[in-house]
Design an enzyme around this catalytic site. Structure first.
Site, PDB file in Angstrom:
ATOM      1  N   ARG A 237       0.763  -1.112  -0.013  1.00 14.61           N
ATOM      2  CA  ARG A 237       0.024  -0.155  -0.016  1.00 14.61           C
ATOM      3  C   ARG A 237       0.876   1.139  -0.071  1.00 14.61           C
ATOM      4  O   ARG A 237       1.820   1.213   0.423  1.00 14.61           O
ATOM      5  CB  ARG A 237      -0.857   0.047   1.033  1.00 14.61           C
ATOM      6  CG  ARG A 237      -1.964  -0.771   1.159  1.00 14.61           C
ATOM      7  CD  ARG A 237      -3.249  -0.441   0.154  1.00 14.61           C
ATOM      8  NE  ARG A 237      -4.029  -1.574   0.175  1.00 14.61           N
ATOM      9  CZ  ARG A 237      -4.237  -2.715  -0.711  1.00 14.61           C
ATOM     10  NH1 ARG A 237      -3.273  -2.961  -1.578  1.00 14.61           N
ATOM     11  NH2 ARG A 237      -5.235  -3.663  -0.566  1.00 14.61           N
ATOM     12  N   GLU A 265      -3.048   7.688  -4.816  1.00 15.56           N
ATOM     13  CA  GLU A 265      -2.995   7.030  -6.023  1.00 15.56           C
ATOM     14  C   GLU A 265      -4.299   7.368  -6.720  1.00 15.56           C
ATOM     15  O   GLU A 265      -5.538   7.300  -6.318  1.00 15.56           O
ATOM     16  CB  GLU A 265      -3.179   5.734  -5.505  1.00 15.56           C
ATOM     17  CG  GLU A 265      -3.027   4.518  -6.617  1.00 15.56           C
ATOM     18  CD  GLU A 265      -3.116   2.926  -6.106  1.00 15.56           C
ATOM     19  OE1 GLU A 265      -1.938   2.404  -5.934  1.00 15.56           O
ATOM     20  OE2 GLU A 265      -4.037   2.647  -5.443  1.00 15.56           O
ATOM     21  N   HIS A 284      -1.322  -0.114 -10.122  1.00 14.21           N
ATOM     22  CA  HIS A 284      -1.733  -1.057  -9.161  1.00 14.21           C
ATOM     23  C   HIS A 284      -2.451  -2.434 -10.054  1.00 14.21           C
ATOM     24  O   HIS A 284      -3.565  -2.817  -9.891  1.00 14.21           O
ATOM     25  CB  HIS A 284      -3.173  -0.623  -8.754  1.00 14.21           C
ATOM     26  CG  HIS A 284      -3.415  -0.980  -7.124  1.00 14.21           C
ATOM     27  ND1 HIS A 284      -3.529  -0.361  -6.231  1.00 14.21           N
ATOM     28  CD2 HIS A 284      -3.184  -2.314  -6.678  1.00 14.21           C
ATOM     29  CE1 HIS A 284      -3.669  -0.979  -4.959  1.00 14.21           C
ATOM     30  NE2 HIS A 284      -3.696  -2.327  -5.308  1.00 14.21           N
TER      31      HIS A 284
END
Length: 326
Positions: A237, A265, A284
């Site tokens: 993360r 993000e 991602h």
């Protein structure tokens, strides 16, 4: 789950497999537990098959499902929808996190091997010089032989990364506050403190959970411990790394980074990380996508099959596990 999740994860083959182990309405998709169209099905439901986009299973939702005995999640973390009310009711919970861990580990191993090989540098030099062999002089120190790789977090993913890296001529280090010496020995790796891991590693790969105590685990002070030319890989993360501190290091060219997750993000459009030659940014994608999504469906359906047969779940989640897991 959301309609997008259903369409992506549960193809015709998965729906056929589900039909072999459970009675369900193929056309019914619940995105809101209060939706009138879902009330009859929820009242009769013994198993809830969930995925990305599942709303919270709070007291109000559970009141609509008096017969519920199992939540089978066809994705990773259950933090977003499994509440204390689920545990209080004694409902079983299963997750496909182990299935989702596999592609993340594969991505990580590729990132480790390519980083030590300095593939990005080689590709750029090759492109810019149109094949000038002299441009490769700077790669004389590249390679994977006898390199040190540090894995932060002996999670499902971290353990799989260590397993996949074991055949290579690498020194493998791990840091996990919950891993005892016997556990490290079983993994065949050396357990060290986090600061020691940072100082010793050519590549550091993060696989720790996102918890309040892991926020900015890699701050300016810890990033400064990384040796010159080291690579930081983050598929966990973005919040585990202080983005401003990492950016400051990367701008100097002292470090390299492979970042599949960032904080925020996505990054702001003016972030230097978009254009730095020593940074590989991916959107991602380390987790399950494309053909890998079918593995999530297969895992959840298999858990329902195990429940129907009265045998223990293979991927059960316990309430206490969530205190130190993703």
């Amino acid at each position: 789950m959301s309609a997008r999740t259903r369409d992506a994860v549960f193809d015709a083959r998965a729906m056929e497999g589900l039909a072999r182990v459970a009675r369900f309405e193929p056309g019914l998709l619940v995105e809101d537990f209060a939706a009138p169209v879902a009330q009859e099905a929820l009242a009769a439901a013994e198993v809830l098959l969930t995925g990305w986009g599942c709303p919270p299973l709070d007291e109000g939702a559970l009141a609509r499902m008096p017969r519920l005995r199992l939540v089978a999640h066809a994705a990773g973390t259950v933090r977003h929808h499994v509440t204390g009310a689920v545990w209080s009711r004694g409902v079983l919970v299963s997750t496909a996190a182990a299935a989702n861990a596999l592609p993340v580990a594969e991505y990580t191993v590729a990132a480790v091997l390519l980083s030590n090989k300095r593939v990005l540098d080689a590709a750029r030099a090759y492109r810019e010089t149109r094949g000038d062999i002299g441009a490769f002089d700077a790669l004389a120190g590249a390679g994977n032989y006898r390199r040190t790789v540090g894995v932060v977090g002996a999670s499902r993913i971290g353990r799989r990364v260590l397993e996949l890296l074991r055949p290579y001529d690498l020194r493998l280090l791990v840091h996990d506050p919950y891993l005892d010496p016997a556990g490290a020995a079983a993994l065949g790796v050396e357990s060290v403190g986090l600061d020691q891991l940072c100082r010793a590693s050519d590549v550091v790969s993060i696989h720790a959970p996102e918890l309040p105590e892991t926020r900015h685990l890699f701050d300016a002070a810890r990033l400064a411990l990384l040796r010159d030319g080291a690579t930081l890989v983050n598929t966990a993360r973005g919040s585990l790394v202080d983005t401003a501190a990492l950016t400051a290091e990367l701008v100097t060219g002292r470090l390299h980074a492979v970042l599949d997750v960032t904080d925020p993000e996505p990054l702001p459009a003016d972030s230097p990380l978009w254009d730095l030659p020593n940074v590989l940014l991916t959107p991602h994608v380390a987790g399950s996508l494309g053909t890998e999504l079918a593995r999530l469906a297969d895992t959840a359906i298999d858990e329902i099959r195990r429940y129907a047969r009265g045998v223990p779940l293979e991927h059960a989640v316990r309430a206490e596990d969530l205190e130190r897991s993703a």
